[in-house]
Design a protein around this motif. Structure first.
Motif: not given
Length: 208
Positions: A30-36
């Motif tokens: 989810e952190t990766t999705r948020l950053y994206t």
């Protein structure tokens, strides 16, 4: 030659490599999705809400599908960051871009409060004779650095990621005898406690 260029600095969104201080609260995926989402949102508004050239400066490589997608969709030039630390990478990008553009603004992707209005103000000041523009962050860093000229001292000897980067940058600007202006202080997304602020102000970014 475009007079003004926005240089966006971004990391390849591999799980576990971006916004790591948020991982305990959100998990790696989810952190990766948020950053994206933060990244694609910034590219979209810089390209669609400003008349300025936009360049995407990425690390550690240029072969991720997201980079190819953004470069194609927004007709973006894609450059690889090079250097041993953030300062060296920003310095080389600024020095290189200033051979192509008269004014540049260096941005990260983790300040949702930064808007097109701030970019217009930055370039207005630069076009009217200021040597630099600083966009200070609440945590003591900065979210934007606008420049008409390059000097290595702006990018060397600072504690990147610490709480005194804006102050040490001001000290360098003063030592150089440069004239500069500052944007209003903004907040950036770094810590789990920032997530509530993001949800309240920018719920569209928080969607899963």
């Amino acid at each position: 030659m475009d007079q003004c260029a926005i240089l966006i600095f971004a990391k390849t969104p591999y799980p576990g490599s971006v916004k790591t201080r948020l991982i305990p609260a959100l998990g790696e995926d989810e952190t990766t999705r948020l950053y994206t989402r933060l990244l694609t949102r910034m590219v979209d508004w810089t390209c669609n809400q400003t008349p300025f050239a936009t360049e995407l400066w990425v690390t550690p490589g240029r072969d991720h599908p997201l980079w190819r997608q953004l470069a194609a969709e927004y007709d973006l030039p894609l450059y690889l960051q090079q250097g041993d630390d953030l300062g060296a990478r920003m310095g080389l990008a600024a020095k290189t871009a200033l051979t192509r553009h008269r004014h540049v603004a260096l941005l990260g992707v983790d300040c949702p409060a930064l808007t097109a209005r701030h970019i217009h103000q930055t370039f207005h000041w630069l076009e009217n004779g200021e040597d630099a523009v600083l966009g200070p962050a609440e945590d003591g860093g900065y979210v934007l650095l606008g420049l008409n000229n390059y000097h290595k001292d702006l990018f060397e000897g600072h504690h990147w990621g610490g709480g005194d980067v804006a102050a040490s940058t001001r000290a360098v600007l003063a030592d150089l005898g440069w004239h500069w202006r500052e944007l209003p202080q903004l907040w950036d997304l770094d810590r789990p406690q920032d997530l509530e602020r993001l949800q309240l102000g920018y719920p569209e970014i928080c969607r899963s």
